[in-house]
Scaffold this active site. Structure first.
Site, PDB file in Angstrom:
ATOM      1  N   ARG A  91       0.782  -1.152   0.057  1.00 36.17           N
ATOM      2  CA  ARG A  91      -0.051   0.165  -0.060  1.00 36.17           C
ATOM      3  C   ARG A  91       0.953   1.102  -0.022  1.00 36.17           C
ATOM      4  NH1 ARG A  91      -3.483  -2.750  -1.537  1.00 36.17           N
ATOM      5  NH2 ARG A  91      -5.496  -3.146  -0.702  1.00 36.17           N
ATOM      6  N   ASP A 151       4.014  -0.226  -7.169  1.00 35.40           N
ATOM      7  CA  ASP A 151       2.988  -0.604  -7.868  1.00 35.40           C
ATOM      8  C   ASP A 151       1.460   0.111  -7.120  1.00 35.40           C
ATOM      9  OD1 ASP A 151       1.146  -1.943  -9.748  1.00 35.40           O
ATOM     10  OD2 ASP A 151       0.322  -2.885  -7.799  1.00 35.40           O
ATOM     11  N   GLU A 193      -2.731   7.685  -4.430  1.00 36.05           N
ATOM     12  CA  GLU A 193      -3.032   7.028  -6.016  1.00 36.05           C
ATOM     13  C   GLU A 193      -4.684   7.360  -6.104  1.00 36.05           C
ATOM     14  OE1 GLU A 193      -1.946   3.000  -4.911  1.00 36.05           O
ATOM     15  OE2 GLU A 193      -4.209   2.537  -5.071  1.00 36.05           O
ATOM     16  N   HIS A 231      -1.274   0.282  -9.729  1.00 36.67           N
ATOM     17  CA  HIS A 231      -1.796  -0.861  -9.020  1.00 36.67           C
ATOM     18  C   HIS A 231      -2.463  -2.064  -9.879  1.00 36.67           C
ATOM     19  CE1 HIS A 231      -3.844  -1.062  -4.667  1.00 36.67           C
ATOM     20  NE2 HIS A 231      -3.848  -2.367  -5.194  1.00 36.67           N
TER      21      HIS A 231
HETATM   22  P1  NAD Z   1      -1.392 -11.195   4.745  1.00 33.28           P
HETATM   23  O1  NAD Z   1      -2.145 -10.608   5.767  1.00 33.28           O
HETATM   24  O2  NAD Z   1      -1.275 -12.648   4.351  1.00 33.28           O
HETATM   25  O3  NAD Z   1       0.084 -10.718   5.333  1.00 33.28           O
HETATM   26  C1  NAD Z   1       0.623  -9.621   5.723  1.00 33.28           C
HETATM   27  C2  NAD Z   1       1.714  -9.776   6.598  1.00 33.28           C
HETATM   28  O4  NAD Z   1       2.087  -8.586   7.099  1.00 33.28           O
HETATM   29  C3  NAD Z   1       1.384 -10.622   7.931  1.00 33.28           C
HETATM   30  O5  NAD Z   1       2.148 -11.883   8.129  1.00 33.28           O
HETATM   31  C4  NAD Z   1       1.671  -9.655   9.105  1.00 33.28           C
HETATM   32  O6  NAD Z   1       1.958 -10.336  10.273  1.00 33.28           O
HETATM   33  C5  NAD Z   1       2.527  -8.849   8.586  1.00 33.28           C
HETATM   34  N1  NAD Z   1       2.557  -7.677   9.454  1.00 33.28           N
HETATM   35  C6  NAD Z   1       1.635  -6.926  10.207  1.00 33.28           C
HETATM   36  N2  NAD Z   1       2.264  -5.704  10.655  1.00 33.28           N
HETATM   37  C7  NAD Z   1       3.445  -5.918  10.012  1.00 33.28           C
HETATM   38  C8  NAD Z   1       4.507  -4.782  10.324  1.00 33.28           C
HETATM   39  N3  NAD Z   1       4.228  -3.908  11.137  1.00 33.28           N
HETATM   40  N4  NAD Z   1       5.652  -4.989   9.814  1.00 33.28           N
HETATM   41  C9  NAD Z   1       5.889  -6.081   9.273  1.00 33.28           C
HETATM   42  N5  NAD Z   1       5.009  -7.158   8.795  1.00 33.28           N
HETATM   43  C10 NAD Z   1       3.950  -6.957   9.457  1.00 33.28           C
HETATM   44  O7  NAD Z   1      -1.542 -10.313   3.632  1.00 33.28           O
HETATM   45  P2  NAD Z   1      -1.169 -10.497   2.073  1.00 33.28           P
HETATM   46  O8  NAD Z   1      -2.075 -11.407   1.375  1.00 33.28           O
HETATM   47  O9  NAD Z   1       0.275 -10.972   2.069  1.00 33.28           O
HETATM   48  O10 NAD Z   1      -1.029  -8.985   1.399  1.00 33.28           O
HETATM   49  C11 NAD Z   1      -0.258  -7.899   1.864  1.00 33.28           C
HETATM   50  C12 NAD Z   1      -0.761  -6.761   1.460  1.00 33.28           C
HETATM   51  O11 NAD Z   1      -0.522  -6.544   0.143  1.00 33.28           O
HETATM   52  C13 NAD Z   1      -2.174  -6.365   1.833  1.00 33.28           C
HETATM   53  O12 NAD Z   1      -2.223  -5.687   2.975  1.00 33.28           O
HETATM   54  C14 NAD Z   1      -2.299  -5.264   0.544  1.00 33.28           C
HETATM   55  O13 NAD Z   1      -2.223  -4.072   1.098  1.00 33.28           O
HETATM   56  C15 NAD Z   1      -1.377  -5.729  -0.246  1.00 33.28           C
HETATM   57  N6  NAD Z   1      -1.823  -5.959  -1.630  1.00 33.28           N
HETATM   58  C16 NAD Z   1      -1.532  -5.320  -3.044  1.00 33.28           C
HETATM   59  C17 NAD Z   1      -1.905  -5.689  -3.953  1.00 33.28           C
HETATM   60  C18 NAD Z   1      -1.690  -5.049  -5.407  1.00 33.28           C
HETATM   61  O14 NAD Z   1      -2.519  -5.223  -6.306  1.00 33.28           O
HETATM   62  N7  NAD Z   1      -0.778  -4.331  -5.277  1.00 33.28           N
HETATM   63  C19 NAD Z   1      -2.968  -6.856  -4.149  1.00 33.28           C
HETATM   64  C20 NAD Z   1      -3.206  -7.521  -2.822  1.00 33.28           C
HETATM   65  C21 NAD Z   1      -2.846  -7.244  -1.715  1.00 33.28           C
END
Ligand code: NAD
Length: 335
Positions: free
Chosen positions: A234, A258, A263, A295
């Site tokens: 994000r 991305d 955005e 994105h």
């Molecule tokens: P997920 O919930 O499986 O994993 C997120 C991880 O981040 C977890 O292991 C959590 O413990 C960790 N985390 C939480 N707080 C943290 C911190 N302060 N420091 C370090 N790690 C921390 O989520 P995911 O499916 O892996 O997705 C991750 C992120 O990717 C989503 O939250 C979303 O914002 C983003 N995303 C972007 C796109 C895109 O198209 N660009 C698509 C899907 C998701």
């Protein structure tokens, strides 16, 4: 159930309508984003379906509740745009689509990395212009580099799998270590060690108050000179002015984005005939060592199909009073 779908693009409609054949919900598609100004459209709907840049702050949620909406179905994984406290206060249920395709986002992350390192964006333009000179296109072997992964959930762990295949050393920081990490050879380290030791840093943590501007001037100062930074999570994990300063000083060698903190006013629209008003964004796109995509990391047919199927299954489960596996609450995020 009658569902108002916001921020609809033609591809959303295609995949949602196909998946809805099994569910039979009444989907009404609206092109605008959900904002304070468009919230009136929800009158008469029991559920709304929203995406990453719809605005579900306390005021909008109050209006949804007033209009009789009971369910907010996010068709994305992140939920930072929803005021969960307000949703709870008004008795609105929130569901999302976790892990619809970690591969899609992880692969795009690596695409940004490879593009930046081997300057594919510049090489493509040169070859089309009949310029076959190699000056300025020098890259480095990714094999043997140290990759720091911030957030080792579904996407972060997938990035680790891919980078392990490249022969990289893997460091990670996550307050909740992933049990799969050991087997991939990930070493968890404090954030400051990850910042100091990584050649490539990639962000996969959700946007929360703790991760907002996680990458700021102090964090950048701790990084290796010439570090590669990739953010497909994000935008607001990164303080934009700080990375611009880092790029200008050379502290950041490559930047792949991305997502971008502002955005919402730019991405998903064709603004090619307009003057971009965001000066920070405009500065970012001038750097030869910055690649930005709008994105699109999630944007594969596999992911869109999974998103549509899970979103509609979430809505059906709510309608039928079944347990909600993908519910998001203040207390507990069900993964
Ligand atoms: P997920 O919930 O499986 O994993 C997120 C991880 O981040 C977890 O292991 C959590 O413990 C960790 N985390 C939480 N707080 C943290 C911190 N302060 N420091 C370090 N790690 C921390 O989520 P995911 O499916 O892996 O997705 C991750 C992120 O990717 C989503 O939250 C979303 O914002 C983003 N995303 C972007 C796109 C895109 O198209 N660009 C698509 C899907 C998701």
């Amino acid at each position: 159930m009658k569902v108002a779908v916001f921020s609809t693009k033609s591809y959303d409609r295609t995949f949602l309508e196909a998946a809805n054949r099994e569910h039979g919900h009444e989907l009404v598609f609206f092109e605008p984003r959900l904002t304070r100004e468009t919230a009136a459209l929800v009158q008469g709907f029991t559920a709304i379906c929203v995406f990453v840049n719809d605005q579900l702050g306390a005021e909008v949620i109050g209006r949804l509740a007033q209009a009789g909406v009971q369910l907010i179905a996010l068709r994305c994984a992140g939920f930072n745009n929803v005021d969960l406290a307000a949703a709870q206060q008004h008795g609105l249920t929130v569901v999302r689509v976790p892990g619809y395709s970690p591969h899609a986002v992880a692969e795009h992350t690596v695409a940004l990395l490879l593009t930046l390192n081997r300057k594919i964006h510049r090489a493509h333009a040169r070859v089309r212009d009949g310029n076959f000179a190699l000056d300025g296109l020098l890259g480095f072997d990714i094999h043997g580099q140290t990759v720091g992964i911030i957030g080792t959930g579904k996407i972060g762990i997938e990035v680790a799998h891919i980078m392990r295949g490249f022969g990289c050393h893997l460091l990670a920081y996550d307050p909740f270590p992933n049990p799969e990490a050991d087997a991939i050879g990930i070493s968890y380290v404090p954030l400051s060690n990850l910042l100091a030791q990584s050649d490539i840093i990639t962000l996969h943590a959700p946007l929360t108050p703790q991760t907002h501007h996680l990458i700021n001037a102090q964090a950048i100062a701790q990084m290796k000179h010439g570090v590669t930074l990739i953010n497909t999570s994000r935008g607001a994990l990164v303080e934009t002015q700080a990375v611009i300063d880092g790029l200008k000083s050379g502290q950041i060698g490559y930047l792949g984005l991305d997502v971008y903190e502002e955005e919402a006013d730019l991405f998903f629209e064709d603004l090619s005939n307009k003057v971009i008003q965001d000066d920070l964004f405009s500065r970012l796109v001038t750097f030869p060592n910055v690649v930005i995509t709008g994105h699109q990391a999630f944007f594969t047919s596999n992911a869109l199909q999974n998103i549509a199927e899970t979103t509609l299954a979430n809505i059906t489960a709510f309608e039928q009073n079944q347990p909600l596996a993908n519910r998001v609450t203040l207390e507990k995020v069900t993964r």
